[in-house]
Design a protein around this motif. Structure first.
Motif, mmCIF file in Angstrom:
data_model
loop_
_atom_site.group_PDB
_atom_site.id
_atom_site.type_symbol
_atom_site.label_atom_id
_atom_site.label_comp_id
_atom_site.label_asym_id
_atom_site.label_seq_id
_atom_site.Cartn_x
_atom_site.Cartn_y
_atom_site.Cartn_z
ATOM 1 N N SER A 67 0.555 -4.541 -2.093
ATOM 2 C CA SER A 67 -0.402 -5.576 -2.485
ATOM 3 C C SER A 67 -1.810 -5.234 -1.985
ATOM 4 O O SER A 67 -2.779 -5.870 -2.398
ATOM 5 C CB SER A 67 0.030 -6.931 -1.919
ATOM 6 N N ARG A 68 -1.897 -4.253 -1.107
ATOM 7 C CA ARG A 68 -3.185 -3.863 -0.534
ATOM 8 C C ARG A 68 -3.852 -2.729 -1.312
ATOM 9 O O ARG A 68 -4.956 -2.303 -0.970
ATOM 10 C CB ARG A 68 -3.013 -3.460 0.931
ATOM 11 N N ILE A 69 -3.156 -2.212 -2.335
ATOM 12 C CA ILE A 69 -3.736 -1.115 -3.120
ATOM 13 C C ILE A 69 -5.075 -1.528 -3.697
ATOM 14 O O ILE A 69 -6.052 -0.739 -3.676
ATOM 15 C CB ILE A 69 -2.762 -0.682 -4.237
ATOM 16 N N ALA A 85 -10.067 -0.258 -3.248
ATOM 17 C CA ALA A 85 -11.230 -0.079 -4.116
ATOM 18 C C ALA A 85 -12.505 -0.574 -3.453
ATOM 19 O O ALA A 85 -13.611 -0.251 -3.903
ATOM 20 C CB ALA A 85 -11.004 -0.809 -5.443
ATOM 21 N N GLY A 86 -12.376 -1.340 -2.380
ATOM 22 C CA GLY A 86 -13.548 -1.840 -1.678
ATOM 23 C C GLY A 86 -13.873 -1.070 -0.418
ATOM 24 O O GLY A 86 -14.778 -1.447 0.332
ATOM 25 N N GLN A 106 -20.440 9.750 -2.361
ATOM 26 C CA GLN A 106 -20.443 10.530 -3.597
ATOM 27 C C GLN A 106 -19.046 10.772 -4.158
ATOM 28 O O GLN A 106 -18.901 11.181 -5.301
ATOM 29 C CB GLN A 106 -21.149 11.874 -3.367
ATOM 30 N N LEU A 107 -18.033 10.531 -3.332
ATOM 31 C CA LEU A 107 -16.661 10.810 -3.752
ATOM 32 C C LEU A 107 -15.858 9.548 -4.019
ATOM 33 O O LEU A 107 -14.664 9.623 -4.325
ATOM 34 C CB LEU A 107 -15.956 11.663 -2.690
ATOM 35 N N GLY A 108 -16.505 8.395 -3.896
ATOM 36 C CA GLY A 108 -15.836 7.155 -4.271
ATOM 37 C C GLY A 108 -15.096 6.481 -3.135
ATOM 38 O O GLY A 108 -15.347 6.716 -1.955
ATOM 39 N N THR A 109 -14.151 5.657 -3.520
ATOM 40 C CA THR A 109 -13.423 4.818 -2.574
ATOM 41 C C THR A 109 -12.080 5.442 -2.186
ATOM 42 O O THR A 109 -11.680 6.481 -2.726
ATOM 43 C CB THR A 109 -13.155 3.449 -3.209
ATOM 44 N N LEU A 110 -11.390 4.753 -1.281
ATOM 45 C CA LEU A 110 -10.047 5.196 -0.918
ATOM 46 C C LEU A 110 -9.099 5.067 -2.109
ATOM 47 O O LEU A 110 -8.133 5.828 -2.227
ATOM 48 C CB LEU A 110 -9.516 4.374 0.253
ATOM 49 N N GLU A 131 0.016 6.783 -3.528
ATOM 50 C CA GLU A 131 -0.557 5.479 -3.868
ATOM 51 C C GLU A 131 -0.630 4.567 -2.639
ATOM 52 O O GLU A 131 -1.570 3.782 -2.484
ATOM 53 C CB GLU A 131 0.286 4.810 -4.955
ATOM 54 N N LEU A 132 0.382 4.663 -1.769
ATOM 55 C CA LEU A 132 0.464 3.775 -0.603
ATOM 56 C C LEU A 132 -0.159 4.385 0.657
ATOM 57 O O LEU A 132 -0.294 3.685 1.672
ATOM 58 C CB LEU A 132 1.931 3.441 -0.304
ATOM 59 N N ALA A 133 -0.530 5.648 0.601
ATOM 60 C CA ALA A 133 -0.884 6.412 1.800
ATOM 61 C C ALA A 133 -1.939 5.741 2.677
ATOM 62 O O ALA A 133 -1.837 5.749 3.904
ATOM 63 C CB ALA A 133 -1.340 7.817 1.413
ATOM 64 N N LYS A 134 -2.963 5.162 2.062
ATOM 65 C CA LYS A 134 -4.067 4.614 2.844
ATOM 66 C C LYS A 134 -4.030 3.088 2.952
ATOM 67 O O LYS A 134 -4.960 2.484 3.499
ATOM 68 C CB LYS A 134 -5.406 5.057 2.233
ATOM 69 N N CYS A 135 -2.974 2.472 2.456
ATOM 70 C CA CYS A 135 -2.917 1.011 2.446
ATOM 71 C C CYS A 135 -2.898 0.411 3.845
ATOM 72 O O CYS A 135 -3.427 -0.686 4.067
ATOM 73 C CB CYS A 135 -1.700 0.533 1.659
ATOM 74 N N ASP A 136 -2.295 1.096 4.797
ATOM 75 C CA ASP A 136 -2.231 0.492 6.138
ATOM 76 C C ASP A 136 -3.585 0.491 6.837
ATOM 77 O O ASP A 136 -3.773 -0.180 7.846
ATOM 78 C CB ASP A 136 -1.163 1.164 7.003
ATOM 79 N N LEU A 137 -4.552 1.222 6.278
ATOM 80 C CA LEU A 137 -5.882 1.233 6.885
ATOM 81 C C LEU A 137 -6.562 -0.129 6.793
ATOM 82 O O LEU A 137 -7.495 -0.410 7.556
ATOM 83 C CB LEU A 137 -6.768 2.299 6.223
ATOM 84 N N VAL A 138 -6.126 -0.959 5.849
ATOM 85 C CA VAL A 138 -6.741 -2.285 5.697
ATOM 86 C C VAL A 138 -5.863 -3.386 6.291
ATOM 87 O O VAL A 138 -6.087 -4.563 6.043
ATOM 88 C CB VAL A 138 -7.051 -2.582 4.205
#
Length: 688
Positions: free
Chosen positions: A342-344, A348-349, A355-359, A389-396
């Motif tokens: 649910s954090r995917i 985007a924020g 220059q390379l965009g978001t997570l 897809e889930l790799a960076k979700c725990d960062l938030v």
């Protein structure tokens, strides 16, 4: 010359624990450098430090510089005398030396004879040199952040309160940081707050220990280690001693006393890593485990006082840790109320790089690369894509935002709770492996694919926007990322083409201002990092250069060649074959046209060239299948037997024959010989 011990101690208010070792070593190095530059003989230089002091002790320090002979050169002899009488040049030179012309000597040089003078100059007293050496050493200290105190204009990391400089039993008068040197120091802030007059530079550690101060930082660390282990044994548990935490705690105390406390067992429902991070980061506690490695509801704290009522100190620490652990439990409970996927949308924020965009952009790019890699290494493509897809979700999540060191670990816990595939959950933690050169690599295929994809995306992206690392600056840790890719491919025995992977990763980026030659640049950067890996493996620089000279783009293949060339270089036949390859290389390089590999047996006139041709042809049949399988060491063992026919050929055959056809045929024979070795490496480089 007499010798004695030198003691310097700078007394300060509590220093930042992370800066103590650096400042202590720098002060000792500065004093050592100053004495060496002044050529003052001395013994061992020892650095001591506590939160309230930086000290240096120099053993067997000479009381003066050694006497030395000074030689001065004056005018040439021809210009010094005329008609047997000294000229004004000679007289002026004599006056400058404070002697008469008759006391001057003749100096013979390769450019003629000169008038000269030699005198023995006494060395300067060490006590005269020390004030300048001290001032320079203190000025050069790498203070992380200066501050001022009171009305003083002096700046240092913390306010300074006393300065000791003793040579033997004598005070060496000097001034630094607004303080004059003396012999007065201070012991433990609470146990021995009174002033202490040091009588001798020797025995410093013993005097300080009597004043409840362990000034030797290594002794203090080992005292803490011993106390923690001993206290854990009393608690029938095993203490986990993190070396970085040990160093930090040692920088907080002068007289360590280990005390064991406990916390409510209900907190054990929270993942152990969360509790450990809270105890270490917030309270600097050592945690305890049982024989199965499970966290126990116990901790050990290091007090800076030997309290008459230790139970009150323990209760105070237990009271402090309770809300900390409650916070960790709250973060965990809050995070668990939502599934990880649910954090995917939140990614985007979060900007990865402007220059390379978001997570979210990074996750999308990494998913494509991870899926491709998984397919190549017989992994599960769907798992690799899902893990990316889930790799960076725990960062938030609340927990990771509070304890960043738990990234990946919490991803695994939350994915397991959500019912994700075990391999996907495991990959979320493994994506950060290896964290350093000697660290473990991911165990699962999905973890390998994700760890590679993430680093390849970072490398191509950051290089693609022109933010290349320099010798001193690497803000995006690209060197570590490149070494991580190499370690995964080599240790994981994944014979993947790095160029192909980089091309795929680069293609995922929408726009890169420095896209031209990007893949070649990143590839070369990565392959250059193999040199450090090879050095750690005991492989010489020459062996690395020999393999690097060939267009090898598979790191695992590169490593196999390196090991084979290193082993070959130790053979008895190697030197002769390396020299022969070098000779062949030089001969072929001088030819105006490319030399082919086709040899005409009918043009081989000499027996030795016929023998070499037969040997090369026979060996080619043996080694080509080995090359195809990457069995380079076995192939080089076979090629080593070419030494005798090669030596015989060069002893008895003139390569550059007057007959153009014979010359061309012999060149082709040498080219075919060299081509065999080039299948592994350019072993001619070993001659360097």
């Amino acid at each position: 010359m007499a010798v004695n011990t030198l003691l310097i101690e700078l007394g300060v208010e509590e220093l930042p624990p992370g800066a103590i070792d650096t400042l202590s070593d720098a002060l000792a190095a500065g004093i050592h450098r100053g004495l060496s530059d002044a050529e003052v003989p001395h013994g061992e230089v020892l650095a001591y430090a506590t939160p309230r002091r930086l000290a240096v002790q120099v053993a067997a320090l000479s009381d003066s510089q050694p006497d030395h002979e000074v030689e001065k050169r004056g005018p040439a002899l021809a210009a010094a005398f005329k008609d047997g009488q000294p000229t004004k040049a000679a007289e002026g030179f004599a006056r400058s030396c404070g002697v008469g012309v008759d006391q001057l000597i003749h100096l013979e040089t390769d450019k003629g004879t000169w008038l000269g003078y030699r005198e023995r100059q006494r060395g300067e007293a060490t006590t005269t040199l020390l004030p300048g050496i001290l001032q320079k050493a203190i000025s050069a200290l790498p203070v992380p952040k200066n501050m001022r105190w009171g009305a003083s204009r002096v700046e240092f990391s913390r306010p300074v309160h006393w300065l000791v400089m003793l040579y033997g039993s004598d005070v060496v008068e000097a001034e630094a940081l607004g303080l004059k040197t003396g012999r007065t120091t201070y012991g433990h802030r609470f146990h021995a707050p009174e002033a202490i007059d040091l009588t001798q530079a020797d025995g410093y550690l013993a005097v300080m220990e009597q004043a409840w101060v362990l000034a030797d930082r290594n002794q203090r660390r080992e005292r803490i280690r011993e106390q923690v282990l001993s206290e854990a044994e009393v608690q029938e548990a095993i203490a986990v001693i993190d070396e970085s935490l040990l160093v930090e705690v040692s920088g907080l105390v002068e007289w360590p006393v280990a005390l064991a406390g406990s916390f409510d067992e209900r907190f054990l429902e929270v993942p152990a890593e969360c509790l450990v991070s809270s105890m270490k980061a917030n309270q600097k506690y050592f945690h305890l485990i049982d024989e199965e490695g499970r966290l126990k509801p116990l901790f050990i704290t290091i007090a800076n006082i030997d309290s008459i009522d230790p139970q009150r100190v323990i209760e105070g620490n237990e009271k402090v840790i309770r809300p900390r652990l409650a916070d960790a439990a709250f973060f965990y409970d809050t995070d668990c109320k939502r599934p990880l996927d649910s954090r995917i949308s939140e990614l985007a924020g979060v900007v990865f790089q402007k220059q390379l965009g978001t997570l979210a952009d990074k996750a999308h790019r990494s998913a494509a690369v991870a899926a491709f890699i998984a397919g190549r290494i017989e992994g599960n493509v769907a798992h690799a894509r899902r893990a990316a897809e889930l790799a960076k979700c725990d960062l938030v999540t609340e927990m990771v935002q509070e304890f960043p060191e738990l990234q990946g670990i919490m991803g695994r816990y939350y994915a397991e709770q959500d019912g994700e595939s075990p391999e996907v959950a495991q990959a979320l933690e493994e994506q950060y492996l290896p964290r350093f050169a000697s660290d473990a690599i991911p165990h699962s295929r999905t973890g390998l694919a994700l760890a590679l994809a993430d680093r390849l995306d970072t490398l191509t992206g950051i290089f693609g926007i022109g933010a290349r690392p320099t010798g001193t600056k690497d803000p995006f840790a690209l060197r570590r990322a490149a070494i991580g890719v190499l370690n995964i491919l080599i240790k994981g025995e994944l014979n993947l083409d790095l160029r192909e992977l980089l091309e795929l990763a680069a293609a995922q980026h929408q726009e890169l201002p420095y896209a031209e030659n990007l893949v070649d640049e990143v590839l070369n950067y990565a392959l250059d990092r193999i040199r450090a890996w090879a050095q750690d493996e005991g492989i010489t620089a020459e062996a690395y250069l020999a393999v690097r000279a060939r267009p090898v783009t598979r790191p695992l293949d590169f490593a196999r060649r390196l090991r084979a060339v290193q082993a070959f270089s130790g053979r008895e036949e190697a030197a002769a074959l390396v020299a022969a390859n070098k000779r062949v290389s030089n001969i072929l390089a001088k030819q105006e046209n490319d030399v082919g590999l086709q040899v005409d047996p009918y043009l081989l006139k000499e027996a030795v060239e016929q023998a070499l041709h037969e040997a090369v042809s026979g060996h080619r049949e043996q080694v080509m299948p080995l090359f195809a399988e990457g069995r380079y060491a076995e192939a080089l063992d076979i090629l080593a037997t070419l030494r005798e026919p090669v030596d015989a050929f060069f002893d008895k055959v003139m390569v550059m024959s007057d007959d153009p056809a014979i010359r061309a045929n012999r060149l082709a024979l040498l080219a075919s010989l060299r081509a065999l070795f080039l299948e592994v490496a350019d072993i001619a480089q070993l001659q360097q």
